[in-house]
Each structure stands twice: as structure tokens, then as C-alpha cells.
Design an enzyme around this catalytic site. Sequence first.
Site, PDB file in Angstrom:
ATOM      1  N   ARG A   1      22.825  12.888   1.051  1.00 18.56           N
ATOM      2  CA  ARG A   1      24.532  12.870   1.470  1.00 18.56           C
ATOM      3  C   ARG A   1      24.103  15.017   1.985  1.00 18.56           C
ATOM      4  O   ARG A   1      23.812  15.460   1.526  1.00 18.56           O
ATOM      5  CB  ARG A   1      25.263  12.964   0.291  1.00 18.56           C
ATOM      6  CG  ARG A   1      25.827  12.159  -0.471  1.00 18.56           C
ATOM      7  CD  ARG A   1      25.996  11.273  -1.375  1.00 18.56           C
ATOM      8  NE  ARG A   1      25.542  11.798  -2.500  1.00 18.56           N
ATOM      9  CZ  ARG A   1      25.743  11.900  -3.753  1.00 18.56           C
ATOM     10  NH1 ARG A   1      26.167  12.252  -3.577  1.00 18.56           N
ATOM     11  NH2 ARG A   1      25.063  12.448  -4.597  1.00 18.56           N
TER      12      ARG A   1
ATOM     13  N   LYS B   1      18.391   1.030   3.478  1.00 17.12           N
ATOM     14  CA  LYS B   1      18.815   1.648   3.558  1.00 17.12           C
ATOM     15  C   LYS B   1      20.203   0.907   4.560  1.00 17.12           C
ATOM     16  O   LYS B   1      20.601   1.405   4.078  1.00 17.12           O
ATOM     17  CB  LYS B   1      18.071   2.781   4.937  1.00 17.12           C
ATOM     18  CG  LYS B   1      18.392   3.391   6.018  1.00 17.12           C
ATOM     19  CD  LYS B   1      19.180   4.712   4.902  1.00 17.12           C
ATOM     20  CE  LYS B   1      19.721   6.009   5.874  1.00 17.12           C
ATOM     21  NZ  LYS B   1      19.994   6.845   5.934  1.00 17.12           N
TER      22      LYS B   1
ATOM     23  N   HIS C   1      37.613   6.693  -3.645  1.00 17.97           N
ATOM     24  CA  HIS C   1      38.522   7.242  -3.658  1.00 17.97           C
ATOM     25  C   HIS C   1      38.991   7.063  -2.093  1.00 17.97           C
ATOM     26  O   HIS C   1      38.093   7.558  -1.166  1.00 17.97           O
ATOM     27  CB  HIS C   1      37.733   9.117  -2.996  1.00 17.97           C
ATOM     28  CG  HIS C   1      37.037   9.585  -4.773  1.00 17.97           C
ATOM     29  ND1 HIS C   1      38.001   9.578  -5.510  1.00 17.97           N
ATOM     30  CD2 HIS C   1      35.984   9.262  -5.776  1.00 17.97           C
ATOM     31  CE1 HIS C   1      37.232  10.003  -6.631  1.00 17.97           C
ATOM     32  NE2 HIS C   1      35.942   9.238  -6.279  1.00 17.97           N
TER      33      HIS C   1
ATOM     34  N   GLY D   1      41.608   7.927   1.057  1.00 14.70           N
ATOM     35  CA  GLY D   1      41.240   8.855   2.101  1.00 14.70           C
ATOM     36  C   GLY D   1      41.440   8.879   3.595  1.00 14.70           C
ATOM     37  O   GLY D   1      42.457   7.087   3.872  1.00 14.70           O
TER      38      GLY D   1
ATOM     39  N   GLY E   1      33.496   9.264   7.700  1.00 11.19           N
ATOM     40  CA  GLY E   1      32.850  10.198   8.735  1.00 11.19           C
ATOM     41  C   GLY E   1      31.777  10.151   8.716  1.00 11.19           C
ATOM     42  O   GLY E   1      31.305   8.762   7.855  1.00 11.19           O
TER      43      GLY E   1
ATOM     44  N   CYS F   1      26.390   9.142   9.520  1.00 11.15           N
ATOM     45  CA  CYS F   1      25.539   7.741   8.875  1.00 11.15           C
ATOM     46  C   CYS F   1      26.722   6.620   9.122  1.00 11.15           C
ATOM     47  O   CYS F   1      25.972   5.793   9.556  1.00 11.15           O
ATOM     48  CB  CYS F   1      24.739   8.089   7.396  1.00 11.15           C
ATOM     49  SG  CYS F   1      23.722   8.928   7.570  1.00 11.15           S
TER      50      CYS F   1
ATOM     51  N   LYS G   1      27.815   5.753  11.971  1.00  8.35           N
ATOM     52  CA  LYS G   1      26.778   4.854  13.149  1.00  8.35           C
ATOM     53  C   LYS G   1      25.389   3.183  12.178  1.00  8.35           C
ATOM     54  O   LYS G   1      25.269   2.411  12.822  1.00  8.35           O
ATOM     55  CB  LYS G   1      25.351   5.824  13.291  1.00  8.35           C
ATOM     56  CG  LYS G   1      24.253   4.967  13.916  1.00  8.35           C
ATOM     57  CD  LYS G   1      23.757   6.668  14.514  1.00  8.35           C
ATOM     58  CE  LYS G   1      22.828   6.831  13.128  1.00  8.35           C
ATOM     59  NZ  LYS G   1      21.726   7.538  12.774  1.00  8.35           N
TER      60      LYS G   1
HETATM   61  C1  UDX Z   1      25.781   8.936   3.494  1.00  7.49           C
HETATM   62  C2  UDX Z   1      25.394   8.115   2.396  1.00  7.49           C
HETATM   63  O1  UDX Z   1      25.967   8.678   1.211  1.00  7.49           O
HETATM   64  C3  UDX Z   1      23.672   8.531   2.260  1.00  7.49           C
HETATM   65  O2  UDX Z   1      23.173   7.754   0.994  1.00  7.49           O
HETATM   66  C4  UDX Z   1      23.213   8.077   3.456  1.00  7.49           C
HETATM   67  O3  UDX Z   1      21.612   8.775   3.314  1.00  7.49           O
HETATM   68  C5  UDX Z   1      23.434   8.989   4.428  1.00  7.49           C
HETATM   69  O4  UDX Z   1      25.260   8.748   4.741  1.00  7.49           O
HETATM   70  P1  UDX Z   1      27.011  11.228   3.686  1.00  7.49           P
HETATM   71  O5  UDX Z   1      27.414  11.157   5.418  1.00  7.49           O
HETATM   72  O6  UDX Z   1      26.567  12.993   4.049  1.00  7.49           O
HETATM   73  O7  UDX Z   1      26.092  10.426   2.767  1.00  7.49           O
HETATM   74  O8  UDX Z   1      28.312  11.553   3.374  1.00  7.49           O
HETATM   75  P2  UDX Z   1      29.148  11.086   1.964  1.00  7.49           P
HETATM   76  O9  UDX Z   1      29.520  11.511   0.901  1.00  7.49           O
HETATM   77  O10 UDX Z   1      28.458   9.246   1.649  1.00  7.49           O
HETATM   78  O11 UDX Z   1      30.648  10.156   2.835  1.00  7.49           O
HETATM   79  C6  UDX Z   1      30.922   9.208   3.875  1.00  7.49           C
HETATM   80  C7  UDX Z   1      32.080   9.429   4.283  1.00  7.49           C
HETATM   81  O12 UDX Z   1      32.767   8.811   3.733  1.00  7.49           O
HETATM   82  C8  UDX Z   1      32.825  11.333   4.302  1.00  7.49           C
HETATM   83  O13 UDX Z   1      33.762  10.713   5.232  1.00  7.49           O
HETATM   84  C9  UDX Z   1      33.699  10.663   3.306  1.00  7.49           C
HETATM   85  O14 UDX Z   1      34.875  11.701   2.922  1.00  7.49           O
HETATM   86  C10 UDX Z   1      34.168   9.645   2.542  1.00  7.49           C
HETATM   87  N1  UDX Z   1      33.791   8.483   1.562  1.00  7.49           N
HETATM   88  C11 UDX Z   1      33.611   9.189   0.588  1.00  7.49           C
HETATM   89  C12 UDX Z   1      35.190   8.192   1.449  1.00  7.49           C
HETATM   90  O15 UDX Z   1      36.456   8.216   2.051  1.00  7.49           O
HETATM   91  N2  UDX Z   1      35.463   7.943  -0.076  1.00  7.49           N
HETATM   92  C13 UDX Z   1      34.875   8.206  -1.324  1.00  7.49           C
HETATM   93  O16 UDX Z   1      34.534   7.409  -2.443  1.00  7.49           O
HETATM   94  C14 UDX Z   1      33.211   8.627  -0.911  1.00  7.49           C
END
Ligand code: UDX
Length: 440
Positions: free
Chosen positions: A155, A208, A255, A257, A261, A264, A267
Site C-alpha cells: 500500500r 493479486k 471506511h 469516503g 483512488g 491500483c 486500474k
Molecule cells: C492498494 C492495495 O491495498 C495494495 O495491497 C495493492 O498492492 C495496491 O493497491 P493503495 O492503492 O496504496 O494499495 O491504497 P489503499 O490503502 O488500499 O487505499 C486505496 C483507496 O481506497 C484510497 O483512495 C483510500 O482512501 C480508499 N479506501 C481505503 C477507502 O475509501 N476506505 C477504506 O476503508 C480503505
Amino acid sequence: MKKIGIIGVGYVGLVSGAGISDFGHKVVCADIDGKKIESLKKGQIPIYEPGLKELVDRNVKSNRLLFSSEIDKTIKDSDIIFIAVGTPEGSSGEVDLSHVFDVAVEIAKNLDKYKIVCTKSTVPVGTGKKIKEIINSNKLHAVDFDYVSNPEFLREGSAVKDFLWPDRVVIGCESDVAFKSMIEVYQPLFRNKKPIIQTDISTAEMVKYASNAFLALKISYINEVANLSEVLGCDIKVVADLIGQDGRISPKFLHPGPGYGGSCFPKDTKALVKLAKKANLHIKTITAAIEANVYQKERMFFKLESLLKGNVKGKTIAILGLSFKPNTSDIRESSSIDIISNILKAGGTVKAFDPIANRSMKKIFPNIKYYSNWQKAVNNSDCVVIMTEWNEFRSLDLIDLKKRLKTPLLLDTRNIYDPQKLLELGFSFDTVGRKKNINY
Ligand code: UDX
């Protein structure tokens, strides 16, 4: 100690390279971008990622981590080559694999003895098979290689921690020799009792996509339940807390929100849908998660519009938080982009502040005003919108905030603030699914 070459020094390559060198191996991180390599050699880290500079510095100092722009030499000198180049979204939602295939050709040309070729880049199921074909048809010497798929689950913002303390390591390979070598790469994790699991190649590739799509689905689900809670007068915080206490569901990624975005989820969900389509299947749940996310982003603007009683035109809106999540400068697919663009279209003015991502957002919106702190962004604005839950936005002095605003309007898209407190302070506000007049 293994000799490792990482091809592609983006976010995944750099974190993985630094992490693997920290496990005690000799790692060369190589990239065709000579400028990037030069700055890394000077100790400059191209991305904002907590703990990464310390990890890189420590391993460079111990001579275990090197940077190079010589791809051919890096391949020749390595026992294991990790492919960690970007796999951006192509024009039709499919993954653009051209960089991965270019590296495969390069590996083939420099394959002079047995090596392991391991893909870390996120690639659709079936890509491993194609990489093997490319290497076999381009190799200059009659030498063997083994192919491994080793997806990353990092992440942004906590990638170093995720690499050094993963929940699991997935090794997709069809050779015991290669699996044994990969176990040696990740040996230190055994001490922390982290499972390292062998699967076949396509299963590893699927894990993945299926993980990321499931998490995106979970977020879209809770966002939709939050939207429904708003209408029915329930409080999403309590709902999410209580459903999360069911061990089968877990409280993580529940959570609500402004929509997910990042590089990952948007896409990978689209790529999974495409993959299914190619296999003549319609993956309805993920298609719905994508649609719900598009709507969630729009909904934040509708909320703002209704706080401003339909008059966005001529109003000044302070946007706090531009990155898609805290602790990163990455703004890819950030919901802030959608809300800013809608405000501008409606004739409003934006004053923006992000602790790290102002510069990134300037590339998309060069004409809005960026500020060096939240106070300046909020001064004299008609409304403030919290888009990213950076720590510093969790403890704003709300009395000071109210004084700085022209009118006490607040949109808290991350549900940071207690609605009761906002009511007591005299704010008109909106959240994502929180009950406004709480009484329990
Ligand atoms: C994600 C995966 O978690 C990770 O394992 C993968 O390898 C790459 O993609 P990342 O994109 O860095 O990681 O962020 P992540 O913490 O997963 O959050 C993604 C999006 O979801 C963010 O916009 C975040 O704000 C949103 N989110 C996350 C929520 O809106 N609610 C949540 O409860 C969790």
C-alpha cells in the site's frame, strides 16, 4: 546471499529492491531512466514514502543496494531478475504490457546461464506464459530459466512496512528449484512466521487481481450502505463498527469516503472485468463496484452543491487534501480531481492545500491557488471540504477554522469529525453516512 537485479525503479521496484537488500541480498536496481538513477545514486528518493529513505540509505551504506542504468549488465550479473516496470492502463481499459514485454526481450538477449525471471509488476492472468514464450523465442544461448510470479501487495504510504512484514508471500512457479531459491530470498520472513506459499503461475497472477478487486468491492459496498444510511437516518460509523466485528467480515476497508483512488484499485478492477470479458464471462460484482465508485466521486460534489444551496457559481471552496490517501504525494485517480473539476465547471473558485501533493496536483490544475498551510486555504472561503484524512486534518482547531470561513460550511468526506461537536460549534456540515443529530 543471492544476487538480485530489479528492472524498473518505480514505486514497486524501489521498495522491493530496498526491502530485499535489507533481507541480506546483493541488489542492483536498474532503470532506463538515467536521470532517476543518477539522483538515486545521490541519495534522492523520487517518491514520498515513509521510511523508504532510511531503508535505502542503510542498505546503500552496507553495499548491498546499488543503482544502475545498465540493464544488460544487471541481467547478466544476477541470479534472480525481478520485472518491476509499470503496467499502466491502456486506452481501452486493458493493461498496457509493452514495458514488461520489452524487459522480457532484454532478459532473453542477456540470458547467458540459468536464471530465475520473476514478475512483480501487476499483470493479467496469462502474462507469465507470454513472458516465457518471449524469452524462449528471443534467447541467444541454449540455457534454461525458471519463471516465477511474485505479486506485491504494497500500500502506498505504508509500503515499507508491508514489504518487511507482509501478511503472506505468494510464489507462483512450476519448479521446485525456483521455489527453493525464492524461499531463500524471503528467508528472514520465516523468523516472523510469515507464510510463503507456492502456487502455479496463473493462480498467483489471479490472487493479486482478486485481492485488489475484493478490497475495492468492500469499499464500494460500505459507501453504498453509507449513502443508504444517510437517507434512512442510520449512523454508518456504528453500522460499520458492528458489521466489522463479525470475524468473517473484519473491520478493515470498511471506511466510507469519497470513493477509492490510487494507481491500483481503479486500474485492477477494470482489468479484471476485461479479463473476464475475454473469457466470455461478465463479472457483475466488480462492474458494480466500479460504477458505485464513479457515482461516489460525483456524489461528493452533489453534497457540496447542496451545502451551498445550489449556488457554487462565484463561491470559494477550500479543499484540504489532494492525494488519493494520506502519506503519499500520489494523486492518481484521487477523488479530489473530480470535485475540483466539478467546482470549476460550475463557476466556483478553489483554494487548495495538501501537506505533500500540491505540486502533483498543479500539473492537472495549474490555475487554481495552492497554499502552504490549511489556515491560508480556508481564510475567507465559503466552504471547506476535507478530501484526504491526513493526520494534521484530524486535529484542526475547529473554532479557529470557523472564524476563518466566510460561512461555517464543512464537508467532511472522510468522517473525521464528530457530528455532535460540529453541531454544537454551529457548523452546517455533511459527512458520508453519519447521523447528524446523534443521541445514544
Ligand atoms: C492498494 C492495495 O491495498 C495494495 O495491497 C495493492 O498492492 C495496491 O493497491 P493503495 O492503492 O496504496 O494499495 O491504497 P489503499 O490503502 O488500499 O487505499 C486505496 C483507496 O481506497 C484510497 O483512495 C483510500 O482512501 C480508499 N479506501 C481505503 C477507502 O475509501 N476506505 C477504506 O476503508 C480503505
